[in-house]
Scaffold this active site. Structure first.
Site, PDB file in Angstrom:
ATOM      1  N   TYR A  53      31.377  33.291  34.647  1.00 40.37           N
ATOM      2  CA  TYR A  53      32.318  33.192  35.930  1.00 40.37           C
ATOM      3  C   TYR A  53      32.288  31.626  36.311  1.00 40.37           C
ATOM      4  CZ  TYR A  53      31.956  38.086  37.539  1.00 40.37           C
ATOM      5  OH  TYR A  53      31.794  39.473  37.602  1.00 40.37           O
ATOM      6  N   SER A 217      35.928  45.736  42.331  1.00 42.89           N
ATOM      7  CA  SER A 217      37.259  45.938  42.909  1.00 42.89           C
ATOM      8  C   SER A 217      37.286  46.887  43.814  1.00 42.89           C
ATOM      9  CB  SER A 217      38.393  45.993  41.667  1.00 42.89           C
ATOM     10  OG  SER A 217      39.626  45.744  42.213  1.00 42.89           O
ATOM     11  N   PRO A 218      36.462  47.098  44.732  1.00 42.24           N
ATOM     12  CA  PRO A 218      36.881  48.304  45.713  1.00 42.24           C
ATOM     13  C   PRO A 218      37.806  48.338  46.611  1.00 42.24           C
ATOM     14  CG  PRO A 218      35.404  46.599  46.841  1.00 42.24           C
ATOM     15  CD  PRO A 218      35.701  46.025  45.087  1.00 42.24           C
ATOM     16  N   LEU A 219      38.763  47.174  46.697  1.00 40.22           N
ATOM     17  CA  LEU A 219      40.106  47.195  47.061  1.00 40.22           C
ATOM     18  C   LEU A 219      41.377  47.258  46.385  1.00 40.22           C
ATOM     19  CD1 LEU A 219      39.662  44.913  50.496  1.00 40.22           C
ATOM     20  CD2 LEU A 219      38.878  47.015  50.061  1.00 40.22           C
ATOM     21  N   GLY A 221      42.107  45.085  43.988  1.00 41.70           N
ATOM     22  CA  GLY A 221      42.821  43.831  44.000  1.00 41.70           C
ATOM     23  C   GLY A 221      43.463  43.417  45.287  1.00 41.70           C
ATOM     24  N   GLY A 222      43.102  44.217  46.279  1.00 44.64           N
ATOM     25  CA  GLY A 222      44.000  43.991  47.668  1.00 44.64           C
ATOM     26  C   GLY A 222      44.788  45.215  47.792  1.00 44.64           C
ATOM     27  N   LEU A 224      44.292  48.100  48.658  1.00 43.09           N
ATOM     28  CA  LEU A 224      43.695  48.830  49.876  1.00 43.09           C
ATOM     29  C   LEU A 224      43.278  48.084  50.915  1.00 43.09           C
ATOM     30  CD1 LEU A 224      41.503  51.243  47.485  1.00 43.09           C
ATOM     31  CD2 LEU A 224      43.960  51.811  48.472  1.00 43.09           C
ATOM     32  N   GLY A 225      43.652  46.766  50.998  1.00 44.17           N
ATOM     33  CA  GLY A 225      43.204  46.129  52.166  1.00 44.17           C
ATOM     34  C   GLY A 225      44.405  45.846  53.113  1.00 44.17           C
ATOM     35  N   GLY A 226      45.312  46.883  53.285  1.00 44.94           N
ATOM     36  CA  GLY A 226      46.494  46.442  54.330  1.00 44.94           C
ATOM     37  C   GLY A 226      47.767  45.950  53.602  1.00 44.94           C
TER      38      GLY A 226
END
Length: 333
Positions: A53, A217-219, A221-222, A224-226
């Site tokens: 990283y 990556s629970p969203l 990559g965004g 599922l974040g609206g």
């Protein structure tokens, strides 16, 4: 903060995991320190990173930022369950990677542990994770290296990331034959409402072998974040690049995301918080990795711990994003 065991170990970790991949590339050192302080204050104790990283010529920078935070004292290191990873080639010039500076040979594992310990400013790593399966190195060699490091007190547990179910089985059966190591105790996999293929074999294998599952990556990559609401509002949505952008090119998936956002608006729920809360209902999931770029994003993620999803809403979410089911029934009878 609610705590749970990490798989079959006696190690207690919070239901949310702090991911640090943005520390360095997108978040400067000062803000990274503020995020880690806020996470610890909220009870998050499992911090996840990787030797690569920072990326490119800055590989290792994220571990250095965590190390400088530990150096501030205040029992920071003692309160953190520290997880890092090994696999990527750590030659700083990606155009000319040097041999034996990547993957899971005993040589590279030893070299990589020592380098991570220096960057992190600590004498041990709590969970040392294989960032990817190494198809060229036998498990006996990998576990030999792990055994030595455990005996030296430099690592305590081993985990995997991006493994197939049969890789988890092969790894832990090899460890069982040796009888000198716990084997894998955790698996980090891509898993969220929009990407549920891990339910076919990875999650069942993890449950069978007693691994804690830590979704990354629970969203998605965004996605599922609206993302569609942000797109309409002209905000700086993450739909412009990455996993979300690729997914939104599919009209069918875009329609499902719209249905998802409409459903949650009807229930007065925030999309990102709901996506995290959904993962917390999944059998075998220890806690999803959240990778905030700001303290405010961390605060939003923490609100997921207060979200309760009833059976009716879970069924509606399943209808929008159906899972594949477990193997072999997922593709046979």
């Amino acid at each position: 903060m609610e705590y749970t065991q990490l798989g079959r170990t006696g190690l207690k970790v919070g239901r949310l995991v702090l991911g640090t991949m943005n520390f360095g590339p997108q978040t400067d050192e000062a803000e990274s320190h503020r995020i880690m302080d806020a996470a610890l204050d909220a009870g998050i104790n499992l911090f996840d990173t990787a030797n690569a990283y920072g990326w490119g010529a800055n590989k290792g920078r994220t571990e250095e930022i965590i190390g400088s935070w530990f150096a501030k004292g205040g029992d920071r290191r003692d309160k953190v369950v520290l997880a890092t990873k090994v696999y990527a080639n750590m030659t700083l010039d990606d155009s000319e990677p040097w041999p034996n500076h990547d993957k899971l040979s005993a040589l590279n594992i030893r070299r990589s542990v020592e380098a991570s310990l220096r960057r992190l400013g600590t004498d041990h790593i709590d969970v040392y994770q294989f960032h990817h399966v190494d198809r060229d190195t036998p498990w006996d060699e990998i576990w030999q290296a792990v055994d030595v490091l455990v005996q030296q007190g430099k690592i305590l547990y081993a985990g995997s990331s991006n493994f197939a179910g049969w890789h988890i089985a092969a790894a832990n059966e090899a460890a069982r034959r040796r009888g000198t190591t716990l084997g894998l105790v955790s698996e980090q996999c891509l898993y969220n409402l929009a990407e549920r293929r891990a339910e076919m074999e990875v999650l069942p294998a993890a449950r069978a072998y007693g691994l804690g599952v830590v979704p990354w990556s629970p969203l998605h990559g965004g996605l599922l974040g609206g993302v569609l609401r942000k797109e309409r509002e002209g905000g700086a949505a993450r739909s412009g690049s990455g996993r979300a952008a690729e997914a939104l090119q599919d009209p069918a998936l875009r329609a499902r995301v719209q249905s998802y956002e409409d459903l949650l608006e009807k229930h007065g729920l925030a999309p990102g918080e709901t996506a995290l809360a959904w993962l917390l209902t999944r059998p075998g999931v220890t806690g999803p990795i959240v990778g905030p770029r700001t303290v405010e994003q961390l605060s939003s993620a923490l609100r997921a711990l207060e979200v309760t999803l009833d059976d009716g809403l879970l069924a509606e979410l399943d209808a929008i994003f159906p899972g594949p089911g477990e193997s072999p029934e997922a593709f046979a009878w």
